[in-house]
Motif scaffolding. Sequence first.
Motif, PDB file in Angstrom:
ATOM      1  N   CYS A  16      37.904  37.538  48.187  1.00 56.13           N
ATOM      2  CA  CYS A  16      37.835  38.101  46.959  1.00 56.13           C
ATOM      3  C   CYS A  16      38.034  37.499  45.757  1.00 56.13           C
ATOM      4  CB  CYS A  16      37.889  39.323  46.829  1.00 56.13           C
ATOM      5  SG  CYS A  16      37.095  40.506  45.605  1.00 56.13           S
ATOM      6  N   HIS A  17      39.605  37.094  45.748  1.00 53.76           N
ATOM      7  CA  HIS A  17      40.164  36.144  44.966  1.00 53.76           C
ATOM      8  C   HIS A  17      39.424  35.029  44.522  1.00 53.76           C
ATOM      9  CE1 HIS A  17      42.993  34.234  42.297  1.00 53.76           C
ATOM     10  NE2 HIS A  17      43.553  33.428  43.249  1.00 53.76           N
ATOM     11  N   ARG A  18      39.334  34.150  45.725  1.00 52.72           N
ATOM     12  CA  ARG A  18      38.598  33.026  45.891  1.00 52.72           C
ATOM     13  C   ARG A  18      37.207  33.077  45.152  1.00 52.72           C
ATOM     14  NH1 ARG A  18      41.185  28.863  48.151  1.00 52.72           N
ATOM     15  NH2 ARG A  18      39.004  27.591  48.593  1.00 52.72           N
ATOM     16  N   ALA A  19      36.620  33.960  45.267  1.00 50.69           N
ATOM     17  CA  ALA A  19      35.458  34.189  44.534  1.00 50.69           C
ATOM     18  C   ALA A  19      35.369  34.354  43.044  1.00 50.69           C
ATOM     19  CB  ALA A  19      34.510  35.218  45.313  1.00 50.69           C
ATOM     20  N   PHE A  20      36.598  35.056  42.776  1.00 45.51           N
ATOM     21  CA  PHE A  20      36.896  35.391  41.197  1.00 45.51           C
ATOM     22  C   PHE A  20      37.093  34.056  40.823  1.00 45.51           C
ATOM     23  CE2 PHE A  20      37.464  39.958  41.835  1.00 45.51           C
ATOM     24  CZ  PHE A  20      36.984  40.503  40.605  1.00 45.51           C
ATOM     25  N   VAL A 109      34.482  36.427  28.818  1.00 39.14           N
ATOM     26  CA  VAL A 109      34.376  35.865  29.965  1.00 39.14           C
ATOM     27  C   VAL A 109      34.891  36.756  31.149  1.00 39.14           C
ATOM     28  CG1 VAL A 109      34.994  33.789  31.391  1.00 39.14           C
ATOM     29  CG2 VAL A 109      34.196  33.568  29.178  1.00 39.14           C
ATOM     30  N   ALA A 110      36.202  36.987  30.857  1.00 39.52           N
ATOM     31  CA  ALA A 110      36.781  38.249  31.603  1.00 39.52           C
ATOM     32  C   ALA A 110      35.973  39.270  32.007  1.00 39.52           C
ATOM     33  CB  ALA A 110      38.327  38.362  31.121  1.00 39.52           C
ATOM     34  N   ASN A 114      34.342  40.543  35.463  1.00 41.72           N
ATOM     35  CA  ASN A 114      34.740  41.797  36.082  1.00 41.72           C
ATOM     36  C   ASN A 114      33.527  42.694  36.118  1.00 41.72           C
ATOM     37  OD1 ASN A 114      37.545  42.540  36.496  1.00 41.72           O
ATOM     38  ND2 ASN A 114      37.712  41.290  34.956  1.00 41.72           N
ATOM     39  N   GLU A 115      32.377  42.691  35.272  1.00 43.75           N
ATOM     40  CA  GLU A 115      31.220  43.170  35.402  1.00 43.75           C
ATOM     41  C   GLU A 115      30.422  42.819  36.571  1.00 43.75           C
ATOM     42  OE1 GLU A 115      29.193  42.576  31.488  1.00 43.75           O
ATOM     43  OE2 GLU A 115      30.260  44.072  30.729  1.00 43.75           O
ATOM     44  N   VAL A 116      30.209  41.613  36.701  1.00 46.01           N
ATOM     45  CA  VAL A 116      29.837  41.021  38.019  1.00 46.01           C
ATOM     46  C   VAL A 116      30.024  41.528  39.245  1.00 46.01           C
ATOM     47  CG1 VAL A 116      29.174  38.708  39.119  1.00 46.01           C
ATOM     48  CG2 VAL A 116      28.588  38.930  36.573  1.00 46.01           C
ATOM     49  N   ALA A 117      31.479  41.303  39.210  1.00 45.10           N
ATOM     50  CA  ALA A 117      32.101  41.722  40.429  1.00 45.10           C
ATOM     51  C   ALA A 117      32.110  43.378  40.782  1.00 45.10           C
ATOM     52  CB  ALA A 117      33.736  41.589  40.475  1.00 45.10           C
TER      53      ALA A 117
END
Length: 158
Positions: A16-20, A109-110, A114-117
Amino acid sequence: MDLRPEDSLGFQVRRCHRAFDRLLNAYLAGEGLTSGFWYFLRALWQENGATQKRLAQLNNVTEPTTVTTLTAMARIGLVRRDRNVSDKRKLNVFLTRRAEGLKAELMPVAFRINEVAAAGIPAQDVAICLRVLKQMSENLSREFTAVGAEPGREGEAP
């Protein structure tokens, strides 16, 4: 005994972190920035003038990593480092005007990432996830201290 990746907390958090991180880097590329810079910008937007040691703590990275990142950030005009007036061994890190101005551009952007995730996930589940991840981080930090692990020996997630 086997720990399949789909059943591993470490593997799933890292995935998940790598995707972020990939998405964040895609957004930051237009500004000539990387996610490595992002984490230090975020910390300095909260604690401008923090010492290098404090920034390492806030970002959960080693001090050599912090020095390398801050040197690169200084080279492109994002930060300046000044000797601490009361303890000359310490360096305090300050944002430049350019870096201060980036906050208004980059915080949306942040929020977007977060919305996308969190898309399709109920708000109460996101709140639980945040609480659980925070507790996991605290548990792991406590264990890290208990085993006397050496700083800088960061490996792959289990």
